[in-house]
Design an enzyme around this catalytic site. Structure first.
Site, PDB file in Angstrom:
ATOM      1  N   SER A 142      -2.885  -7.560   3.167  1.00 33.75           N
ATOM      2  CA  SER A 142      -3.067  -7.372   4.607  1.00 33.75           C
ATOM      3  C   SER A 142      -3.391  -8.711   5.264  1.00 33.75           C
ATOM      4  CB  SER A 142      -4.210  -6.393   4.880  1.00 33.75           C
ATOM      5  OG  SER A 142      -3.931  -5.146   4.324  1.00 33.75           O
ATOM      6  N   ARG A 191      -2.486  -5.812  -8.165  1.00 27.81           N
ATOM      7  CA  ARG A 191      -1.442  -6.807  -7.918  1.00 27.81           C
ATOM      8  C   ARG A 191      -1.372  -7.841  -9.029  1.00 27.81           C
ATOM      9  NH1 ARG A 191      -3.509  -7.547  -1.940  1.00 27.81           N
ATOM     10  NH2 ARG A 191      -5.338  -7.003  -3.126  1.00 27.81           N
ATOM     11  N   LYS A 197     -17.899  -6.307   7.016  1.00 30.47           N
ATOM     12  CA  LYS A 197     -16.621  -7.019   6.846  1.00 30.47           C
ATOM     13  C   LYS A 197     -15.866  -7.002   8.175  1.00 30.47           C
ATOM     14  CE  LYS A 197     -12.732  -6.838   3.632  1.00 30.47           C
ATOM     15  NZ  LYS A 197     -12.064  -6.042   2.609  1.00 30.47           N
ATOM     16  N   HIS A 231       0.842  -1.206   0.000  1.00 29.44           N
ATOM     17  CA  HIS A 231       0.000   0.000   0.000  1.00 29.44           C
ATOM     18  C   HIS A 231       0.877   1.257   0.000  1.00 29.44           C
ATOM     19  CE1 HIS A 231      -3.081  -2.624   2.331  1.00 29.44           C
ATOM     20  NE2 HIS A 231      -3.631  -2.405   1.156  1.00 29.44           N
TER      21      HIS A 231
HETATM   22  P1  ADP Z   1      -6.091  -5.942   0.902  1.00 30.98           P
HETATM   23  O1  ADP Z   1      -6.524  -6.753  -0.282  1.00 30.98           O
HETATM   24  O2  ADP Z   1      -4.609  -6.096   1.173  1.00 30.98           O
HETATM   25  O3  ADP Z   1      -6.971  -6.063   2.117  1.00 30.98           O
HETATM   26  P2  ADP Z   1      -7.155  -3.240   0.541  1.00 30.98           P
HETATM   27  O4  ADP Z   1      -8.610  -3.458   0.453  1.00 30.98           O
HETATM   28  O5  ADP Z   1      -6.707  -2.485   1.715  1.00 30.98           O
HETATM   29  O6  ADP Z   1      -6.214  -4.498   0.406  1.00 30.98           O
HETATM   30  O7  ADP Z   1      -6.641  -2.579  -0.802  1.00 30.98           O
HETATM   31  C1  ADP Z   1      -6.745  -1.235  -1.133  1.00 30.98           C
HETATM   32  C2  ADP Z   1      -6.170  -1.017  -2.514  1.00 30.98           C
HETATM   33  O8  ADP Z   1      -4.777  -1.307  -2.487  1.00 30.98           O
HETATM   34  C3  ADP Z   1      -6.738  -1.891  -3.618  1.00 30.98           C
HETATM   35  O9  ADP Z   1      -6.722  -1.127  -4.813  1.00 30.98           O
HETATM   36  C4  ADP Z   1      -5.768  -3.037  -3.709  1.00 30.98           C
HETATM   37  O10 ADP Z   1      -5.767  -3.637  -4.998  1.00 30.98           O
HETATM   38  C5  ADP Z   1      -4.453  -2.305  -3.436  1.00 30.98           C
HETATM   39  N1  ADP Z   1      -3.425  -3.129  -2.855  1.00 30.98           N
HETATM   40  C6  ADP Z   1      -3.532  -3.980  -1.812  1.00 30.98           C
HETATM   41  N2  ADP Z   1      -2.371  -4.570  -1.530  1.00 30.98           N
HETATM   42  C7  ADP Z   1      -1.472  -4.085  -2.439  1.00 30.98           C
HETATM   43  C8  ADP Z   1      -0.093  -4.343  -2.718  1.00 30.98           C
HETATM   44  N3  ADP Z   1       0.599  -5.221  -2.001  1.00 30.98           N
HETATM   45  N4  ADP Z   1       0.506  -3.651  -3.718  1.00 30.98           N
HETATM   46  C9  ADP Z   1      -0.216  -2.786  -4.462  1.00 30.98           C
HETATM   47  N5  ADP Z   1      -1.521  -2.523  -4.281  1.00 30.98           N
HETATM   48  C10 ADP Z   1      -2.144  -3.158  -3.289  1.00 30.98           C
END
Ligand code: ADP
Length: 166
Positions: free
Chosen positions: A128, A90, A41, A17
């Site tokens: 995460s 990703r 969630k 992130h």
């Molecule tokens: P997670 O799937 O890790 O719970 P989130 O819902 O917090 O992720 O994701 C928020 C945004 O960040 C989404 O657009 C997701 O595709 C992106 N994202 C999550 N993890 C990564 C990563 N390791 N690298 C790049 N983008 C990411």
């Protein structure tokens, strides 16, 4: 002035992130990192904790604001008069869902453009949920989360484990 919103659960924020945050902050005048609160969630960290983690790891980036919201992303987008929604991609598995979200958001508000940034090499397999899973079994998460919040993540995951046992 171009304002972008980067929404997500950030439960907790990872190095993947953070990579997207840094790159998006260079592309836009202002970047709002938005902790999306979804009551349906289950989450490990409270919205306040998640906001605090992001604030701590972005303290040196001047054009960043961190906020949380429990409504529709597009309502927040209009409220802030934002220009762009930023998403990290990703793998192809992210694409289908993110593509659908981008189209729905554009349908709800014509000016809502979504910009996708590709994850870096390490970020490609990082999530995460994976961080929480490793932390739960006392594994080493130091390569996956910013140093400033590593201990608090370990503590938070343990707290969850304990409350599930009780
Ligand atoms: P997670 O799937 O890790 O719970 P989130 O819902 O917090 O992720 O994701 C928020 C945004 O960040 C989404 O657009 C997701 O595709 C992106 N994202 C999550 N993890 C990564 C990563 N390791 N690298 C790049 N983008 C990411």
């Amino acid at each position: 002035m171009r304002t972008a919103i980067y929404p997500g659960s950030f439960d907790p924020v990872t190095c993947g992130h953070l990579d997207i945050i840094k790159r998006a902050a260079r592309l836009f005048d202002k970047l709002i990192v938005l902790v999306s609160v979804n009551p349906t969630k289950a989450s490990c960290f409270t919205p306040e904790e998640r906001v605090d983690f992001i604030k701590r790891v972005t303290v040196n980036i001047p054009n960043i604001e961190v906020d949380s919201y429990d409504g529709l992303l597009i309502d927040y987008f209009n409220l802030k008069k934002a220009d762009v929604i930023v998403k990290g991609l990703r793998a192809m598995s992210d694409f289908e869902y993110e593509f659908q979200m981008a189209l729905v958001n554009k349908d709800l508000c014509y000016k809502a453009e979504t910009v996708f940034l590709c994850a870096d090499v390490v970020g490609t397999f990082l999530s995460s949920s994976m961080v929480k899973q490793i932390a739960l079994f006392d594994g080493d998460i130091s390569s996956y989360v910013p140093l400033e919040i590593e201990r608090d993540i370990m503590k938070g995951v343990k707290r969850l484990k304990k409350s599930e046992k009780d």
